[in-house]
Write an enzyme that holds these catalytic residues in place. Structure first.
Site, PDB file in Angstrom:
ATOM      1  N   GLU A 162      -7.055   4.470   7.651  1.00  0.00           N
ATOM      2  CA  GLU A 162      -7.291   5.999   7.418  1.00  0.00           C
ATOM      3  C   GLU A 162      -8.333   6.449   6.830  1.00  0.00           C
ATOM      4  O   GLU A 162      -8.821   7.717   6.998  1.00  0.00           O
ATOM      5  CB  GLU A 162      -5.722   6.139   6.601  1.00  0.00           C
ATOM      6  CG  GLU A 162      -4.470   5.861   7.236  1.00  0.00           C
ATOM      7  CD  GLU A 162      -3.300   5.441   6.727  1.00  0.00           C
ATOM      8  OE1 GLU A 162      -3.175   5.490   5.164  1.00  0.00           O
ATOM      9  OE2 GLU A 162      -2.404   5.059   7.191  1.00  0.00           O
ATOM     10  N   HIS A 192     -10.003   1.075   4.878  1.00  0.00           N
ATOM     11  CA  HIS A 192      -8.501   1.274   5.678  1.00  0.00           C
ATOM     12  C   HIS A 192      -8.817   2.137   6.797  1.00  0.00           C
ATOM     13  O   HIS A 192      -9.513   2.977   6.736  1.00  0.00           O
ATOM     14  CB  HIS A 192      -7.680   1.593   4.473  1.00  0.00           C
ATOM     15  CG  HIS A 192      -6.163   1.741   5.190  1.00  0.00           C
ATOM     16  ND1 HIS A 192      -5.653   2.710   6.058  1.00  0.00           N
ATOM     17  CD2 HIS A 192      -5.232   0.942   5.099  1.00  0.00           C
ATOM     18  CE1 HIS A 192      -4.452   2.448   6.366  1.00  0.00           C
ATOM     19  NE2 HIS A 192      -4.205   1.347   5.786  1.00  0.00           N
ATOM     20  N   ASN A 243       0.791  -1.393   0.168  1.00  0.00           N
ATOM     21  CA  ASN A 243       0.031   0.030  -0.057  1.00  0.00           C
ATOM     22  C   ASN A 243       0.836   1.232  -0.042  1.00  0.00           C
ATOM     23  O   ASN A 243       1.543   1.417   0.794  1.00  0.00           O
ATOM     24  CB  ASN A 243      -0.784  -0.130   1.350  1.00  0.00           C
ATOM     25  CG  ASN A 243      -1.752   1.117   1.314  1.00  0.00           C
ATOM     26  OD1 ASN A 243      -1.785   1.978   0.257  1.00  0.00           O
ATOM     27  ND2 ASN A 243      -2.372   1.249   2.666  1.00  0.00           N
ATOM     28  N   LYS A 246       0.134   4.220  -0.236  1.00  0.00           N
ATOM     29  CA  LYS A 246      -0.457   5.343   0.484  1.00  0.00           C
ATOM     30  C   LYS A 246      -0.573   6.600  -0.396  1.00  0.00           C
ATOM     31  O   LYS A 246      -0.353   6.568  -1.781  1.00  0.00           O
ATOM     32  CB  LYS A 246      -0.137   5.570   1.770  1.00  0.00           C
ATOM     33  CG  LYS A 246      -0.436   4.381   2.551  1.00  0.00           C
ATOM     34  CD  LYS A 246      -0.131   4.698   4.159  1.00  0.00           C
ATOM     35  CE  LYS A 246      -0.191   3.220   4.764  1.00  0.00           C
ATOM     36  NZ  LYS A 246      -0.542   3.501   6.064  1.00  0.00           N
ATOM     37  N   SER A 272       2.903  -2.168  10.496  1.00  0.00           N
ATOM     38  CA  SER A 272       4.245  -2.096  10.863  1.00  0.00           C
ATOM     39  C   SER A 272       5.112  -3.399  10.277  1.00  0.00           C
ATOM     40  O   SER A 272       6.037  -3.764  11.172  1.00  0.00           O
ATOM     41  CB  SER A 272       4.552  -1.803  12.234  1.00  0.00           C
ATOM     42  OG  SER A 272       3.961  -0.542  12.609  1.00  0.00           O
ATOM     43  N   GLU A 322      -5.872  -5.184  10.462  1.00  0.00           N
ATOM     44  CA  GLU A 322      -4.940  -4.039  10.779  1.00  0.00           C
ATOM     45  C   GLU A 322      -5.181  -3.368  11.762  1.00  0.00           C
ATOM     46  O   GLU A 322      -6.239  -2.343  11.694  1.00  0.00           O
ATOM     47  CB  GLU A 322      -5.108  -3.166   9.284  1.00  0.00           C
ATOM     48  CG  GLU A 322      -4.542  -3.784   8.038  1.00  0.00           C
ATOM     49  CD  GLU A 322      -3.840  -2.737   7.268  1.00  0.00           C
ATOM     50  OE1 GLU A 322      -2.719  -2.944   6.931  1.00  0.00           O
ATOM     51  OE2 GLU A 322      -4.346  -1.471   7.089  1.00  0.00           O
ATOM     52  N   GLY A 379       1.852   1.993  11.044  1.00  0.00           N
ATOM     53  CA  GLY A 379       2.764   3.246  10.715  1.00  0.00           C
ATOM     54  C   GLY A 379       3.246   3.619  11.991  1.00  0.00           C
ATOM     55  O   GLY A 379       4.020   4.896  12.083  1.00  0.00           O
TER      56      GLY A 379
HETATM   57  P1  PGA Z   1       2.285   0.338   7.505  1.00  0.00           P
HETATM   58  O1  PGA Z   1       1.142   0.514   7.176  1.00  0.00           O
HETATM   59  O2  PGA Z   1       3.106  -1.146   7.146  1.00  0.00           O
HETATM   60  O3  PGA Z   1       3.192   1.345   7.266  1.00  0.00           O
HETATM   61  O4  PGA Z   1       1.982   0.072   9.155  1.00  0.00           O
HETATM   62  C1  PGA Z   1      -0.265  -0.775   6.803  1.00  0.00           C
HETATM   63  C2  PGA Z   1      -1.060  -0.044   6.108  1.00  0.00           C
HETATM   64  O5  PGA Z   1      -1.492   1.034   6.282  1.00  0.00           O
HETATM   65  O6  PGA Z   1      -1.626  -0.928   5.421  1.00  0.00           O
END
Ligand code: PGA
Length: 270
Positions: free
Chosen positions: A108, A106, A21, A23, A224, A178, A184
């Protein structure tokens, strides 16, 4: 569609899925260069599905550049109506033929853009209607976890996101566990946390759609994930793959993680 489940009644082998991803990173030129780099590092093979989720703007040009036997594409979001006066939105109907997967719900989207379960449900339905594989993201926040509410949150997000689907429509569904506190933050969930969450998720799918759907739905982990911890999830029988944010922007890490999945699959010949 591209998924392979090698059994109908027992979870013996489910093809692993690794999604990067990106982003809101990499403009068109950067994305094209990065795809080129990844295509040199990750060989085309049939035993792991490798999926890239760039920004909406770059999807079309990458779809012309990508070798689809090597990588599939995913949208990070899509709108649930097929057309109309919805300024700024891109519907699943327009993504057909460009992507194979679409991320839905997601965290976010849920927490920065206030997306509700009602919207995720409509988006899952529009993905299914348009023959895209939905990747429904679910997971609890740190405070929900601290209050012991993980099970309830997963229940609500799954029921909220999947109500109105039939077991047959679930065939192509992917669920990404997740936990919000792990995204993150560098604070990845332990393999035991993930095992327990996946157990809850499959139990819920079983309640809603029965045993066959439970065995066939792919459940992946994200939060992460990096080169140092990926193996600990990939080697869990219960986990069918990874959703990787930050580390997917590092070609070395991403390609090494795909390689781990490939080796764990025994490098099954294509
Ligand atoms: P990350 O993000 O691996 O940077 O923690 C995962 C995601 O948001 O899908």
């Amino acid at each position: 569609m591209a998924r392979e489940c090698y059994t109908k009644h027992k979870r013996e082998y489910m093809k692993k899925l690794i999604i990067g991803n990106w982003k809101m990173n990499l403009n068109m030129q950067e994305a094209s260069l990065y795809l080129h780099k990844l295509s040199e590092l990750i060989p085309a093979q049939r035993t792991v599905d490798v999926v890239l989720a760039p920004t909406m703007l770059t999807l079309q040009s990458l779809s012309l550049q990508v070798n689809r036997r090597q990588f599939k594409l995913a949208a990070q979001n899509s709108y649930w109506r097929d057309q109309g006066a919805y300024t700024g939105e891109v519907p699943a109907a327009h993504l057909r033929g460009i992507v194979d997967y679409v991320l839905i719900g997601h965290s976010e989207r849920r927490y920065l853009f206030m997306e509700s379960d009602k919207e995720t449900r409509a988006k899952v339905q529009s993905a299914v209607r348009n023959h895209l594989q939905p990747v429904l993201c679910v997971g609890e926040t740190a405070s929900e976890r601290a209050n012991g509410e993980t099970r309830d949150v997963l229940h609500d997000q799954l029921v909220g996101g999947l109500a109105n689907l039939t077991a047959d429509e679930l065939d192509e569904l992917v669920i990404a566990y997740e936990p919000v506190w792990a995204i993150g933050t560098g604070n990845n969930a332990t393999p035991d946390d993930v095992k327990e969450a996946v157990r809850i998720i499959r139990h819920q799918i079983n309640q809603l759609f029965g045993a066959r759907a439970t065995k066939e739905v792919r459940v992946i982990y994200g939060g992460s994930v990096n080169i140092d911890n990926a193996q600990s999830y990939l080697s869990l029988d219960q986990v069918d793959g990874l959703l990787i944010g930050g580390a997917s922007l590092d070609a070395h890490q991403f390609s090494e993680i795909v390689d781990m999945a490939y080796k764990l699959e025994g490098g099954r010949a294509s």
